[in-house]
Enzyme design. Structure first.
Site, short mmCIF file in Angstrom:
data_model
loop_
_atom_site.label_atom_id
_atom_site.label_comp_id
_atom_site.label_asym_id
_atom_site.label_seq_id
_atom_site.Cartn_x
_atom_site.Cartn_y
_atom_site.Cartn_z
N LYS A 82 0.83 -1.20 0.00
CA LYS A 82 0.00 0.00 0.00
C LYS A 82 0.87 1.25 0.00
O LYS A 82 1.86 1.33 -0.70
CB LYS A 82 -0.96 -0.05 1.18
CG LYS A 82 -2.03 -1.13 1.03
CD LYS A 82 -3.22 -0.86 1.91
CE LYS A 82 -4.35 -1.81 1.61
NZ LYS A 82 -5.60 -1.44 2.30
N TRP A 85 6.21 6.18 2.60
CA TRP A 85 6.91 7.45 2.37
C TRP A 85 8.38 7.17 2.15
O TRP A 85 8.96 6.26 2.76
CB TRP A 85 6.74 8.36 3.59
CG TRP A 85 7.55 9.64 3.54
CD1 TRP A 85 7.18 10.83 2.97
CD2 TRP A 85 8.86 9.86 4.08
NE1 TRP A 85 8.17 11.76 3.12
CE2 TRP A 85 9.22 11.19 3.81
CE3 TRP A 85 9.76 9.05 4.78
CZ2 TRP A 85 10.44 11.75 4.19
CZ3 TRP A 85 10.99 9.59 5.15
CH2 TRP A 85 11.31 10.93 4.86
N HIS A 86 9.00 7.95 1.27
CA HIS A 86 10.45 7.91 1.07
C HIS A 86 11.00 9.32 1.22
O HIS A 86 10.33 10.30 0.86
CB HIS A 86 10.80 7.39 -0.32
CG HIS A 86 10.33 6.01 -0.60
ND1 HIS A 86 10.64 4.94 0.21
CD2 HIS A 86 9.55 5.52 -1.60
CE1 HIS A 86 10.08 3.85 -0.28
NE2 HIS A 86 9.42 4.17 -1.38
N ILE A 150 9.33 -3.51 2.45
CA ILE A 150 9.66 -4.17 1.19
C ILE A 150 8.44 -4.17 0.29
O ILE A 150 7.34 -4.51 0.72
CB ILE A 150 10.14 -5.62 1.42
CG1 ILE A 150 11.40 -5.63 2.27
CG2 ILE A 150 10.39 -6.33 0.08
CD1 ILE A 150 11.84 -7.03 2.68
N GLY A 151 8.63 -3.78 -0.96
CA GLY A 151 7.56 -3.83 -1.95
C GLY A 151 8.17 -4.11 -3.31
O GLY A 151 9.03 -3.35 -3.76
N PHE A 163 13.41 -2.22 -1.39
CA PHE A 163 13.24 -2.04 0.05
C PHE A 163 13.60 -0.63 0.48
O PHE A 163 14.31 0.10 -0.22
CB PHE A 163 14.10 -3.05 0.83
CG PHE A 163 15.58 -2.90 0.60
CD1 PHE A 163 16.34 -2.02 1.36
CD2 PHE A 163 16.23 -3.65 -0.38
CE1 PHE A 163 17.70 -1.88 1.16
CE2 PHE A 163 17.60 -3.52 -0.60
CZ PHE A 163 18.33 -2.63 0.17
N CYS A 180 2.02 1.22 4.89
CA CYS A 180 1.85 -0.13 4.33
C CYS A 180 0.49 -0.73 4.67
O CYS A 180 0.30 -1.94 4.60
CB CYS A 180 2.98 -1.05 4.79
SG CYS A 180 4.63 -0.44 4.40
#
EC number: 2.3.1.181
Length: 225
Positions: A82, A85-86, A150-151, A163, A180
Site C-alpha cells: 500500500k 513514504w520515502h 519491502i515492496g 526495500f 503499508c
C-alpha cells in the site's frame, strides 16, 4: 554450465544528492530492459541502485483513494503493498535481477528480509519477521515497529522496486498515513533504536554485503562501496 551470479552497484545517490523518485524509476526501467534481454546469458548479471529519495509518498497497487494523504505529492507505482513514504535519511535499495524461468517471489522477499536482518545485526539491532507481514521489525516494549519496508514487482521474470530501510529519517511524514496499510504497528529508525545517528551512508556497505549474501550473488564491490 555453471552460472556466475554477479550483483553490481549501478548507482549510489545519497545525501546531499537526493534522487527524485521519477528519475529512480526511469533508471529501474532501463536496467530492467537490459537485464531482461540478457537473461539467456550464462553469466547472470544483476544491478543494484542505492539512494535517498527526495520526499515523496508512493502508493502500491492495493492503496485506496481514502488512504492517500491530503495536499501531499503521491506517486502511484506498480509494486505490491500500500502507501509509504520515502525521503532523506532513508536508505532505499532497488535490486534489479532475474529470478529465472519460474520466479519464486515469496522466497525473494524472504531473502531481502534476511539480508536486512543481518545488516541490522552488524549495528547491534535484533530485527525479525512477522508472519503474514513483509518487511523487518523490531520490538519496542510491548509493541512491534517496522524498521524496513519491502515492496516488489516481477515482470518478465525480472525484479523491480525493492526495500526502504529507515536510518536517520524524520518519522513525522508517516503520521499522515497508515504505513503499508498496517494500523496496529508503528515505524521506527535505526537511529531512534540506538539513540545515536546512523546515516544511510554509514550502513550502506553492510546492507549491500548482506543482500548479496542472502541472494547468493557475488558482490563485485567487497569492502567499502
Amino acid at each position: 554450465m555453471y552460472s556466475i551470479r554477479v550483483l553490481a552497484i549501478e548507482c549510489i545517490r545519497l545525501a546531499p544528492e537526493y534522487l527524485p523518485f521519477e528519475e529512480g524509476w526511469r533508471m529501474q526501467q532501463e536496467l530492467h530492459k537490459k537485464i531482461t534481454e540478457s537473461q539467456t546469458n550464462k553469466n547472470r548479471q544483476a544491478s543494484m541502485i542505492f539512494c535517498e529519495h527526495e520526499p515523496v509518498y508512493t502508493a502500491g497497487a492495493r492503496t485506496r483513494s481514502w488512504e492517500m494523504p491530503q495536499n501531499e505529492k503521491v506517486i502511484r507505482v506498480g509494486r505490491g503493498g500500500k502507501i509509504t513514504w520515502h525521503g532523506p535519511g532513508q536508505l532505499v535499495g532497488y535490486p534489479i535481477l532475474s529470478l529465472g524461468a519460474t520466479p519464486d517471489v515469496l522466497r525473494y522477499v524472504r531473502q531481502i528480509e534476511e539480508g536486512l536482518i543481518n545488516a541490522l545485526q552488524s549495528v547491534g539491532i535484533n530485527g525479525f519477521r512477522i508472519a503474514g507481514r513483509s518487511g523487518v521489525w523490531v520490538r519496542n516494549g510491548v509493541s512491534d515497529e517496522k524498521v524496513a519496508a519491502i515492496g516488489v514487482r516481477v515482470q518478465k521474470n525480472v525484479t523491480l522496486h525493492g526495500f526502504a530501510l529507515n536510518c536517520s529519517n524524520d518519522l513525522a511524514p508517516f503520521e499522515k498515513i497508515v504505513p503499508c496499510g498496517i494500523s496496529d504497528a508503528g515505524v521506527t529508525t535505526i537511529s531512534r533504536i540506538l539513540k545515536r545517528t546512523i546515516t544511510p551512508k554509514e550502513i550502506l556497505d553492510s546492507v549491500f554485503n548482506s543482500i548479496c549474501s542472502a541472494l547468493e550473488y557475488i558482490n563485485t564491490c567487497r569492502g567499502n562501496v
